[in-house]
Design an enzyme around this catalytic site. Structure first.
Site, mmCIF file in Angstrom:
data_model
loop_
_atom_site.group_PDB
_atom_site.id
_atom_site.type_symbol
_atom_site.label_atom_id
_atom_site.label_comp_id
_atom_site.label_asym_id
_atom_site.label_seq_id
_atom_site.Cartn_x
_atom_site.Cartn_y
_atom_site.Cartn_z
ATOM 1 N N HIS A 64 18.961 2.267 -9.146
ATOM 2 C CA HIS A 64 18.718 1.570 -10.411
ATOM 3 C C HIS A 64 17.917 0.284 -10.229
ATOM 4 C CE1 HIS A 64 22.095 -1.437 -10.193
ATOM 5 N NE2 HIS A 64 22.764 -0.479 -9.579
ATOM 6 N N ASP A 176 22.174 -5.194 -5.091
ATOM 7 C CA ASP A 176 22.649 -4.152 -6.004
ATOM 8 C C ASP A 176 21.657 -4.077 -7.165
ATOM 9 O OD1 ASP A 176 23.942 -2.521 -7.798
ATOM 10 O OD2 ASP A 176 25.615 -3.865 -8.177
ATOM 11 N N GLU A 208 21.753 0.709 -15.517
ATOM 12 C CA GLU A 208 22.948 1.205 -14.808
ATOM 13 C C GLU A 208 24.125 0.269 -15.006
ATOM 14 O OE1 GLU A 208 25.891 1.634 -11.601
ATOM 15 O OE2 GLU A 208 24.673 -0.120 -12.048
ATOM 16 N N GLU A 209 23.844 -1.030 -15.017
ATOM 17 C CA GLU A 209 24.939 -2.021 -15.104
ATOM 18 C C GLU A 209 25.622 -2.003 -16.474
ATOM 19 O OE1 GLU A 209 26.063 -3.335 -12.579
ATOM 20 O OE2 GLU A 209 24.477 -3.577 -11.101
ATOM 21 N N ASP A 231 23.207 3.729 -4.141
ATOM 22 C CA ASP A 231 23.667 2.458 -4.708
ATOM 23 C C ASP A 231 24.452 1.704 -3.636
ATOM 24 O OD1 ASP A 231 24.257 0.432 -6.569
ATOM 25 O OD2 ASP A 231 24.633 1.864 -8.179
ATOM 26 N N HIS A 318 27.796 -8.452 -7.046
ATOM 27 C CA HIS A 318 27.667 -9.099 -8.368
ATOM 28 C C HIS A 318 27.819 -10.621 -8.292
ATOM 29 C CE1 HIS A 318 28.051 -5.400 -11.206
ATOM 30 N NE2 HIS A 318 27.223 -5.195 -10.195
HETATM 31 ZN ZN LIG Z 1 24.514 -0.821 -8.505
#
Ligand SMILES: [Zn+2]
Length: 342
Positions: A64, A176, A208-209, A231, A318
């Site tokens: 992503h 990410d 995606e998030e 991922d 994150h």
């Molecule tokens: Zn991810």
């Protein structure tokens, strides 16, 4: 990792691509991947699809392009900006972070403010923060001054430029899933020398998030025989993580092959046998429910798709300081290249 791919990774990490605003990253992906495929196109929602034509099995690889971020929701009379969160963010980590706002006239730098510890009372000090407890200070004179630079709906990312910590470990925001895009680019580069008749799609997905929304759109459109997502997953090799609860995944010990109902057993068996026969390091993770990745939507698209997932271990996911090992990304490229060779 090949130098050109590493440079593209660094460039992508310095771009801002909160969900719904992935254009910079997908155009970089297009530029880097174009020489290795027959065709690259973008769908109506921004998913970017590279296609290397073949007569055999239709196989789709996906990482992503989006990252977590913020969206400006209100500007007060003094020119302070309030925001909503895009994707899963630990609000307590935000005070003091520097942000890049994608303003109409270009990037605007700001800082997320909070009252200093000296002036907080006890309840403020231990509180679980909500986004509305915080604000972004862009040094505006007043509301009109702020509005000349930033509009309601503009998006932002936390600053966190890439820093190489040692030979293999990389620290940055948005690894990410820009490390996943680097794996796709490395795999595309290898396609030149691979003998395969497979019909190959390499996809940089959007949103995606926000629940793998791009993956859903594009899997319905491509209808592959096999879909494999790339991922990050949680490394557990640092304090406070418990192997009994969180599993046993380390940076630098290879790409992760997750087991569980979201992944096809046959694909996992093939990946493991490829890793073994080619001496590629790998780790196994147990995920007993749908994964929090594009693989979740790939599997249930249409009448169902045979699905795989390769994960890169990541510390501090994150946050603006995620850490991954480039050696694990290299393992993923080698493993997926070997898999295509079958
Ligand atoms: Zn991810």
């Amino acid at each position: 990792m090949d130098q050109k791919i590493k440079e593209a990774l660094y460039e992508s990490l310095q771009m801002a691509s909160p969900s719904g605003s992935e254009e910079q990253v997908t155009s970089l992906f297009t530029k880097v991947i174009s020489p290795f495929v027959d065709d690259v196109y973008t769908d109506v929602n921004g998913n970017c699809i590279a296609h290397k034509k073949g007569s055999g099995t239709k196989i789709m690889f996906m990482a992503h392009a989006d990252e977590i971020g913020l969206m400006i929701s209100y500007i007060d009379d003094r020119g302070f900006l309030y925001f909503k969160e895009i994707g899963g963010i630990d609000t307590n980590l935000l005070p003091g972070q520097r942000v890049n706002i994608m303003g109409q006239q270009g990037l605007v730098t700001g800082v997320i403010g909070k009252k200093p510890i000296h002036l907080q009372d006890k309840s403020e000090n231990s509180k679980q923060l909500e986004p509305e407890d915080l604000w972004i200070d862009i040094a505006a004179k007043d509301k009109a001054d702020a509005q000349s630079k930033v509009q309601i709906g503009d998006v932002a990312t936390l600053q966190g430029n890439p820093v190489q910590l040692n030979d293999t470990l990389l620290l940055s925001k948005s690894l990410d899933d820009k490390i996943g895009l680097a794996v796709l680019m490395g795999l595309a580069q290898n396609l030149q020398s691979l003998q395969t008749d497979k019909d190959i799609y390499l996809v940089a997905s959007v949103q995606e998030e926000l629940g793998a929304r791009g993956a859903k759109m594009i899997t319905e459109a491509i209808r592959p025989d096999i879909g494999i997502a790339i991922d990050v997953t949680h490394a557990t090799d640092y304090p406070t993580m418990s192997p009994a609860k969180d599993g046993d995944i380390s940076l630098g010990k290879g790409a992760v092959i997750p087991m569980g109902p979201n992944m096809s057993k046959g694909i996992n068996q093939q990946l493991i046998s490829m890793a073994k026969s080619n001496g590629i390091p790998y780790q196994i993770e147990a995920i007993a429910r749908p994964t929090g990745t594009d693989a979740r939507e790939i599997q249930v698209a249409g009448t169902g798709i045979r699905t795989g997932l390769i994960s890169i271990p990541c510390r501090y996911m994150h946050t603006p300081s995620e850490v991954v090992s480039l050696a694990d990304a290299d393992s993923a490229i080698a493993l997926l290249s070997a898999y295509l060779h079958t």
